[in-house]
Design a protein around this motif. Structure first.
Motif, mmCIF file in Angstrom:
data_model
loop_
_atom_site.group_PDB
_atom_site.id
_atom_site.type_symbol
_atom_site.label_atom_id
_atom_site.label_comp_id
_atom_site.label_asym_id
_atom_site.label_seq_id
_atom_site.Cartn_x
_atom_site.Cartn_y
_atom_site.Cartn_z
ATOM 1 N N LEU A 334 0.839 -1.195 0.000
ATOM 2 C CA LEU A 334 0.000 0.000 0.000
ATOM 3 C C LEU A 334 0.872 1.242 0.000
ATOM 4 O O LEU A 334 1.737 1.408 0.869
ATOM 5 N N GLN A 335 0.678 2.096 -0.988
ATOM 6 C CA GLN A 335 1.370 3.386 -1.032
ATOM 7 C C GLN A 335 0.558 4.399 -0.237
ATOM 8 O O GLN A 335 -0.621 4.624 -0.516
ATOM 9 N N VAL A 336 1.166 5.009 0.760
ATOM 10 C CA VAL A 336 0.476 5.923 1.659
ATOM 11 C C VAL A 336 0.937 7.339 1.392
ATOM 12 O O VAL A 336 2.138 7.626 1.387
ATOM 13 N N THR A 339 -0.098 13.214 3.415
ATOM 14 C CA THR A 339 -0.891 14.448 3.407
ATOM 15 C C THR A 339 -2.374 14.158 3.244
ATOM 16 O O THR A 339 -3.203 15.052 3.418
ATOM 17 N N GLU A 340 -2.742 12.926 2.883
ATOM 18 C CA GLU A 340 -4.137 12.577 2.655
ATOM 19 C C GLU A 340 -4.694 11.637 3.720
ATOM 20 O O GLU A 340 -5.877 11.666 4.008
ATOM 21 N N MET A 341 -3.855 10.780 4.297
ATOM 22 C CA MET A 341 -4.321 9.814 5.294
ATOM 23 C C MET A 341 -3.871 10.258 6.676
ATOM 24 O O MET A 341 -2.690 10.497 6.914
ATOM 25 N N SER A 342 -4.824 10.366 7.588
ATOM 26 C CA SER A 342 -4.495 10.784 8.950
ATOM 27 C C SER A 342 -3.849 9.621 9.703
ATOM 28 O O SER A 342 -4.034 8.452 9.347
ATOM 29 N N PRO A 343 -3.094 9.908 10.768
ATOM 30 C CA PRO A 343 -2.480 8.841 11.551
ATOM 31 C C PRO A 343 -3.498 7.853 12.116
ATOM 32 O O PRO A 343 -3.235 6.661 12.175
ATOM 33 N N ASN A 348 -5.804 2.436 11.951
ATOM 34 C CA ASN A 348 -6.983 1.596 11.789
ATOM 35 C C ASN A 348 -6.820 0.622 10.637
ATOM 36 O O ASN A 348 -7.238 -0.534 10.721
ATOM 37 N N ASP A 349 -6.182 1.063 9.545
ATOM 38 C CA ASP A 349 -5.942 0.177 8.414
ATOM 39 C C ASP A 349 -4.988 -0.947 8.802
ATOM 40 O O ASP A 349 -5.174 -2.102 8.400
ATOM 41 N N VAL A 350 -3.964 -0.620 9.597
ATOM 42 C CA VAL A 350 -3.028 -1.655 10.055
ATOM 43 C C VAL A 350 -3.758 -2.683 10.916
ATOM 44 O O VAL A 350 -3.571 -3.899 10.754
ATOM 45 N N MET A 351 -4.619 -2.211 11.817
ATOM 46 C CA MET A 351 -5.344 -3.141 12.684
ATOM 47 C C MET A 351 -6.257 -4.052 11.875
ATOM 48 O O MET A 351 -6.348 -5.258 12.147
ATOM 49 N N ARG A 352 -6.955 -3.502 10.867
ATOM 50 C CA ARG A 352 -7.831 -4.323 10.045
ATOM 51 C C ARG A 352 -7.029 -5.320 9.201
ATOM 52 O O ARG A 352 -7.471 -6.443 8.952
#
Length: 502
Positions: A334-336, A339-343, A348-352
C-alpha cells in the motif's frame, strides 16, 4: 476509557462505522443527544446515517429541519447513494406557510412558541422512534435570549420524556463561548471538528465528551467523510500482554544475517532498520517479507517514500517475485500519502490488516515519511508506540525503516528518540576501504535475546541482501564514517555475489 458505570440499558446502533465501537455498542435508547460541530464537519451526513440505520430496522424516523429544505437533504443523500424514501422529513418553513399571520418562515419573524408547537404536532403525528432536530442555532435565533432558549430546550426534553424516542439535536457552535447549557441538558454529547493543515487535506476528528452511565472510549478519534457516509477510525486500544511460551525466530533466508541477529528476528517483536539513504533498508525488509510469504504467511508493506510501481521495478531487478504473492493475497503493498491519510486512519488500516486479513509481518517504510502525517512529533511517537504495542500483543512482527540525515548518516544518538521504541535495532552504514565505498551492518540492540556485536559487510545482490563474515579491524565507527584497516580476505567479492546493486 471513562470510569462511568456500565448498565444493561438497551442500545441502538448509530449507523456510523467505527462510532458504535467507541460507544461500546451504540447509544442508550430513548434519550436526547447533542451532535455539536461547526458548519462543514459532517453533522447532516451523520444525522442521515443515524436515521437510515433506524429505517433499515423498520423503525419510524423523522428529520425535523429548520435550516435545510427537503431538496437539499435529498441532494446530500444522493451524493452518498442513499434514498430517503423511508424517512419522514418535516420542514418548518413549509409548516409556517399555513399561518395567516406569516407567509414565509424566518427566525426574525416567527415566534419560538409557534415553531415548537409545530414540532410537537409533527412528532405526535408521526410517532417516530428516532428524531433528528436540525438545528438548534435556528431556535437560538428565535429565542434571542439565553434564558428563554434554555427553557425551550428543557420543554423539548420534557416533551420527549416517557416517549419511546431517541433524539439527536444538531448544533453548529453558534452559542457564546463557554455556554455549556446544552451539554448539561443532553444525555450524551458528540463533538465533530475539522482542522486545516498547513499542507494537504484537512483533518477531521470526533470526540465523545459525555455519555451518562455508559463506559466509552474517550479522547479524539479521526474520521473521514467518504462516499457512503462517515467512517470513524477508533484509536488503538491497549491489549493485555500475552505469552505463548518459548520465542520463535523468523529466518531471513541468509544464514550469515540470521547469525548476526542471534538466530533471526523474534516473532512478535519490532525491528528498526536505520541507516543513510541507499544502504539497503527497504531491500532488507523485503527479504524478510519474501521469506515469510514463501513460508505461506501473510505480510503487508506500507510505503511512504516510494511509489508502488518503482518498488515493483526494484523487486524485479533483484530477481524477487512479488507479483504472485500480491495476486493470491499473501502480500499487500500500500502506497500511503501522509498528506491525505491521517495517523488514526492509518493505524486503523493496520489493525484491520492484522485482524481481518491475518497479516503476520507489517513493514513501515519509512518512519521519516510517517512523521509527515502529523505536525506534532511528540504525539506521533506516542501513536507509533501504541501501534507497536498492539502488534506485539497480536504476535505480529513489525519492521520499521528510518533514514538518517545526510548521505553518510548521522551519529547514533540523533535517532535515539525513535530507536528506543523498537525491540531490535539494526544499523546499516557505508564504510571506506582502499578508496571504495562499501556497506556494513551491525545489531545495536536486541531485547529478546543475544546477538553478535560484530560488524559484517553486506551487499545488495540477486535475491536480496548477502551478508559476509565479521569484520573486526575498523577505525572511526563512532564518527559515522568507519574505515576498514584489516586485510581484504574477509571482504565480499563482487564476482562471487553477482552484480552489486545499491
Amino acid at each position: 476509557m471513562t470510569e462511568t458505570t456500565s448498565t444493561a440499558e438497551t442500545r441502538i446502533l448509530t449507523g456510523v462505522r467505527g462510532l458504535d465501537d467507541i460507544l461500546g455498542g451504540g447509544l442508550p435508547v430513548n434519550h436526547l443527544y447533542l451532535l455539536d460541530g461547526e458548519p462543514g464537519t459532517g453533522k447532516t451526513t451523520f444525522a442521515l446515517q443515524f436515521l437510515l440505520e433506524g429505517a433499515s430496522r423498520k423503525e419510524k424516523c423523522l428529520y425535523v429541519t429548520l435550516s435545510e429544505n427537503k431538496a437539499e437533504l435529498t441532494g446530500v443523500s444522493a451524493s452518498h447513494g442513499w434514498s430517503l424514501g423511508d424517512i419522514d422529513i418535516f420542514e418548518l418553513s413549509a409548516a409556517s406557510l399555513a399561518s395567516d399571520e406569516y407567509t414565509l418562515f424566518h427566525p426574525a419573524e416567527v415566534e419560538l412558541q409557534e415553531t415548537m408547537q409545530a414540532v410537537f404536532a409533527a412528532i405526535e403525528t408521526h410517532s417516530p422512534a428516532r428524531v433528528v432536530f436540525d438545528s438548534l442555532s435556528e431556535m437560538r435565533l428565535l429565542a434571542r435570549d439565553p434564558l428563554r432558549f434554555r427553557r425551550q430546550i428543557l420543554a423539548l426534553k420534557q416533551f420527549f420524556a416517557g416517549r419511546q424516542c431517541t433524539v439527536l439535536l444538531l448544533d453548529d457552535k453558534s452559542s457564546p463561548e463557554g455556554d455549556l447549557q446544552l451539554h448539561s441538558l443532553a444525555h450524551g454529547v458528540i463533538v465533530l471538528e475539522h482542522i486545516a493543515m498547513d499542507y494537504g487535506a484537512e483533518r477531521r476528528r470526533l470526540q465523545v465528551t459525555k455519555l451518562r452511565g455508559i463506559r466509552f472510549w474517550g479522547g479524539y478519534h479521526d474520521f473521514r467523510i467518504l462516499t457512503g457516509g462517515i467512517a470513524v477510525y477508533p484509536r488503538i486500544r491497549s491489549l493485555p500482554s500475552t505469552s505463548d511460551g518459548a520465542a520463535r525466530d523468523l529466518k531471513s533466508g541468509d544464514r550469515a544475517l540470521d547469525e548476526l541477529l542471534g538466530g533471526g528476528l523474534t516473532l512478535g517483536t519490532s525491528t528498526l532498520v536505520t541507516g543513510a539513504a541507499g544502504t539497503g533498508k527497504t531491500t532488507l525488509a523485503l527479504q524478510y517479507v519474501t521469506a515469510a510469504v514463501n513460508r505461506g504467511e501473510r505480510a503487508c508493506m506500507y510505503l511512504f517514500d516510494e511509489r508502488v510501481t518503482t518498488f515493483r521495478m526494484r523487486a524485479a531487478g533483484l530477481g524477487i517475485d512479488i507479483n504472485g504473492p500480491v495476486e493470491d493475497g499473501r502480500l499487500r503493498i500500500l502506497q500511503v500519502d501522509p498528506t491525505e491519510m491521517s495517523p488514526g486512519e492509518f493505524a486503523n488500516d493496520v489493525m484491520r490488516t492484522v485482524d481481518e486479513k491475518g497479516a503476520q509481518i507489517i513493514v513501515l517504510d519509512s518512519i521519516n515519511g510517517y512523521m509527515n502525517a502529523m505536525p506534532a512529533e511528540r504525539l506521533l511517537l506516542v501513536q507509533i508506540h501504541e501501534l507497536l504495542s498492539y502488534l506485539a500483543n497480536k504476535k505480529v512482527t513489525s519492521i520499521l525503516t528510518l533514514v538518517q540525515h545526510g548521505v553518510f548518516g548521522a551519529p547514533v544518538d540523533e535517532t535515539a528518540e525513535v530507536s528506543y521504541l523498537a525491540d531490535t535495532v539494526l544499523l546499516l552504514r557505508y564504510f571506506e576501504f582502499h578508496g571504495n565505498v562499501r556497506q556494513a551492518m551491525s545489531v545495536v540492540k536486541k531485547r529478546s535475546g543475544s546477538h553478535e556485536r560484530t560488524i559484517r559487510e553486506f551487499q545488495v545482490a540477486a535475491g536480496g541482501v548477502k551478508v559476509g563474515e565479521p569484520l573486526r579491524e575498523f577505525q572511526g565507527v563512532l564518527t559515522g564514517v568507519p574505515n576498514y584497516t584489516g586485510s581484504p580476505e574477509p571482504l565480499l567479492r563482487a564476482n562471487e555475489q553477482g552484480r552489486r546493486r545499491s
